[in-house]
Scaffold this motif. Structure first.
Motif, short mmCIF file in Angstrom:
data_model
loop_
_atom_site.label_atom_id
_atom_site.label_comp_id
_atom_site.label_asym_id
_atom_site.label_seq_id
_atom_site.Cartn_x
_atom_site.Cartn_y
_atom_site.Cartn_z
N CYS A 1 0.84 -1.20 0.00
CA CYS A 1 0.00 0.00 0.00
C CYS A 1 0.87 1.25 0.00
CB CYS A 1 -0.91 0.01 1.22
SG CYS A 1 -0.04 -0.11 2.79
N PHE A 2 2.18 1.07 -0.13
CA PHE A 2 3.12 2.18 -0.05
C PHE A 2 4.01 2.20 -1.28
CE2 PHE A 2 4.63 -1.50 2.36
CZ PHE A 2 5.76 -1.84 1.62
N ILE A 3 4.76 3.27 -1.41
CA ILE A 3 5.74 3.41 -2.49
C ILE A 3 7.12 3.36 -1.86
CG2 ILE A 3 6.64 4.96 -4.28
CD1 ILE A 3 3.73 6.09 -4.43
N GLU A 4 8.03 2.59 -2.45
CA GLU A 4 9.38 2.45 -1.90
C GLU A 4 10.37 3.33 -2.64
OE1 GLU A 4 9.68 -1.99 0.04
OE2 GLU A 4 10.51 -1.66 -1.97
N GLU A 5 11.32 3.86 -1.88
CA GLU A 5 12.44 4.61 -2.45
C GLU A 5 13.73 3.99 -1.93
OE1 GLU A 5 11.98 8.67 -1.28
OE2 GLU A 5 10.61 9.14 -2.91
N TYR A 6 14.42 3.25 -2.79
CA TYR A 6 15.70 2.67 -2.39
C TYR A 6 16.75 3.77 -2.48
CZ TYR A 6 13.63 -1.95 -2.54
OH TYR A 6 12.86 -3.05 -2.29
N THR A 7 17.46 3.98 -1.40
CA THR A 7 18.44 5.06 -1.35
C THR A 7 19.86 4.52 -1.47
OG1 THR A 7 18.43 4.94 1.07
CG2 THR A 7 16.96 6.55 0.04
N ASN A 8 20.70 5.26 -2.17
CA ASN A 8 22.11 4.87 -2.28
C ASN A 8 22.93 5.59 -1.23
OD1 ASN A 8 22.65 7.50 -3.25
ND2 ASN A 8 22.30 6.86 -5.37
N ASP A 9 24.24 5.33 -1.23
CA ASP A 9 25.12 5.91 -0.20
C ASP A 9 25.07 7.44 -0.21
OD1 ASP A 9 26.11 3.54 0.91
OD2 ASP A 9 27.61 3.32 -0.66
N ILE A 10 25.07 8.03 -1.38
CA ILE A 10 25.07 9.49 -1.47
C ILE A 10 23.78 10.07 -0.90
CG2 ILE A 10 25.06 11.45 -3.07
CD1 ILE A 10 26.98 9.86 -4.84
N GLU A 11 22.65 9.47 -1.25
CA GLU A 11 21.36 9.97 -0.75
C GLU A 11 21.27 9.83 0.78
OE1 GLU A 11 18.55 8.99 -4.63
OE2 GLU A 11 19.10 7.39 -3.23
N ARG A 12 21.75 8.70 1.30
CA ARG A 12 21.72 8.52 2.76
C ARG A 12 22.69 9.48 3.45
NH1 ARG A 12 21.14 3.11 1.19
NH2 ARG A 12 23.36 2.64 1.49
N TYR A 13 23.85 9.70 2.83
CA TYR A 13 24.81 10.67 3.38
C TYR A 13 24.17 12.05 3.44
CZ TYR A 13 28.51 14.20 3.17
OH TYR A 13 29.28 15.32 3.38
N ASN A 14 23.54 12.48 2.35
CA ASN A 14 22.92 13.81 2.32
C ASN A 14 21.78 13.92 3.33
OD1 ASN A 14 24.65 14.79 0.36
ND2 ASN A 14 23.30 14.26 -1.35
N ASP A 15 21.00 12.84 3.48
CA ASP A 15 19.94 12.85 4.48
C ASP A 15 20.52 13.01 5.88
OD1 ASP A 15 17.91 12.57 2.65
OD2 ASP A 15 17.69 10.40 2.92
N THR A 16 21.62 12.31 6.14
CA THR A 16 22.27 12.40 7.46
C THR A 16 22.75 13.82 7.73
OG1 THR A 16 22.98 10.08 7.37
CG2 THR A 16 24.17 11.54 8.89
N ILE A 17 23.34 14.45 6.73
CA ILE A 17 23.81 15.83 6.88
C ILE A 17 22.64 16.74 7.24
CG2 ILE A 17 24.75 17.81 5.61
CD1 ILE A 17 26.86 15.73 6.31
N ILE A 18 21.56 16.61 6.50
CA ILE A 18 20.41 17.51 6.65
C ILE A 18 19.73 17.33 8.00
CG2 ILE A 18 18.10 18.02 5.75
CD1 ILE A 18 19.25 17.38 2.94
#
Length: 383
Positions: free
Chosen positions: A299-316
């Motif tokens: 019932c949901f939409i998935e977004e697989y994140t790569n290292d860069i996306e997870r790094y940027n999320d961590t920064i933010i």
């Protein structure tokens, strides 16, 4: 990564739409509340194993959860009982002042809710009318007194930069008085947000038509500085850009969003994160109910994140907080080129005074938190 997790449940119903709100809510769809609660509990049963169990925090947000009928909220809280264990330390529900009654508080308490988050926004009646809030300043004060008398841990929200609504008052004076009114209660926790003008909201349209005026950058900084100074003088820790707490009363659930702890989001528009995969639900109430009740999965939409996306999320997220971000956490969680990039860019910003290093953590100084986006852009990795 911590071996605990949080549970968020989204209640999309509201009595009316506040002029500044861009969260998913549906004022005209309260007729769906009973079926929606059934769907919420159905989705939770389907997805509870996605994140480490047991849940250490539960947060019922919205929308306006306090608008639910006694039948609907009782059904929801009854259905949550299997997920409440000795590991649960914080169980929060959002309320609006106009809904708060002694009986409602007692009902919440009987099901284990120990924290209430209330949207006050202002103690100025002219301001409240401008932003389409349904309560009065007097009602907000009455609700705080009642919640406090019932022994809840609680938090209140304020907004600064609101239009004064009266030519004899300034936006700064209105906020200053609202902040002092709130602090007279010595709340364990409070949040204060700069008014944002999101496209599609009523207040955005009013600004574009010059019906109301947005605070200037200088006015926003003046209010923010007053906010920080006043909170500090009253014993509050400024532990995240918009959040202030007396020692030991930091919001445990919200902190999961900032330190990459897994959380499960249930309901329309809710988001989840299991440490690697982000998931989010569509925001159509009838479709959501139909999908869950007819076992349409996922019932949901998935977004697989790569290292860069997870790094940027961590920064933010991490740099929103007073704890900041340690170099070691970057080095252990991400490839060397990202760790080296963080070391290099953060060193340049430290030399400019825009970041500081404390106990091996990189932190944005309080005076720059309001304009942190510019600093974060320097640290984000762009391929």
């Amino acid at each position: 990564m911590k071996q605990d997790s949080g549970l968020y449940l989204h209640i999309p119903f509201c009595g009316s739409k506040c002029s500044y709100c861009d969260f998913f809510s549906a004022p005209a769809m309260l007729k769906y509340q009973d079926d929606y609660v059934i769907a919420l509990l159905g989705e939770l049963k389907l997805r509870a194993d996605e994140v480490p169990a047991p849940f250490t925090t539960i947060y019922i947000g919205g929308g306006t959860p306090s608008i639910l009928s006694e039948k609907a909220i009782t059904a929801l809280l009854q259905g949550l009982k299997p997920y409440i264990t000795d590991s649960l330390t914080e169980f929060t529900i959002e309320v609006n002042p106009e809904d708060v009654t002694s009986d409602l508080c007692d009902l919440y308490r009987s099901f284990g809710i120990n924290r209430i988050s209330m949207g006050v926004q202002s103690f100025d009646d002219d301001c409240l009318k401008i932003i389409s809030r349904r309560h009065s300043a007097a009602k907000a004060i009455e609700a705080i007194e009642l919640i406090k008398s019932k022994g809840f841990n609680y938090s209140c929200d304020l907004i600064y930069g609101l239009p004064a609504g009266n030519v004899s008052k300034s936006s700064f004076d209105v906020f200053m008085k609202s902040l002092q009114t709130l602090l007279n209660f010595n709340p364990p926790h409070f949040s204060a947000y700069l008014l944002s003008f999101e496209k599609g909201t009523k207040i955005y349209s009013q600004r574009e038509k010059r019906i109301i005026k947005e605070a200037t950058d200088e006015e926003a900084i003046e209010m923010y500085t007053h906010l920080c100074d006043t909170a500090r003088a009253n014993g509050y820790n400024h532990y995240e850009i918009s959040n202030f707490a007396l020692p030991g009363y930091e919001a445990k659930h919200n902190s999961k969003y900032w330190d990459s702890t897994p959380y499960l989001g249930i309901g329309c528009s809710a988001h989840s994160f299991d440490g690697k995969i982000r998931r989010y639900n569509p925001n159509n109430i009838p479709q959501y109910i139909d999908a869950i009740c007819n076992k349409v999965t996922p019932c949901f939409i998935e977004e697989y994140t790569n290292d860069i996306e997870r790094y940027n999320d961590t920064i933010i997220t991490a740099l929103r907080t007073s704890h900041g971000l340690s170099k070691e956490s970057i080095a252990t969680r991400y490839p060397g080129y990202l760790a080296n990039y963080f070391t290099r860019t953060s060193a340049a910003l430290i030399s400019q005074g825009k970041l500081i290093q404390k106990d091996n953590n990189i932190i944005i100084p309080e005076q720059f938190l309001l304009t942190a986006d510019a600093i974060l852009r320097e640290l984000i990795y762009v391929e």
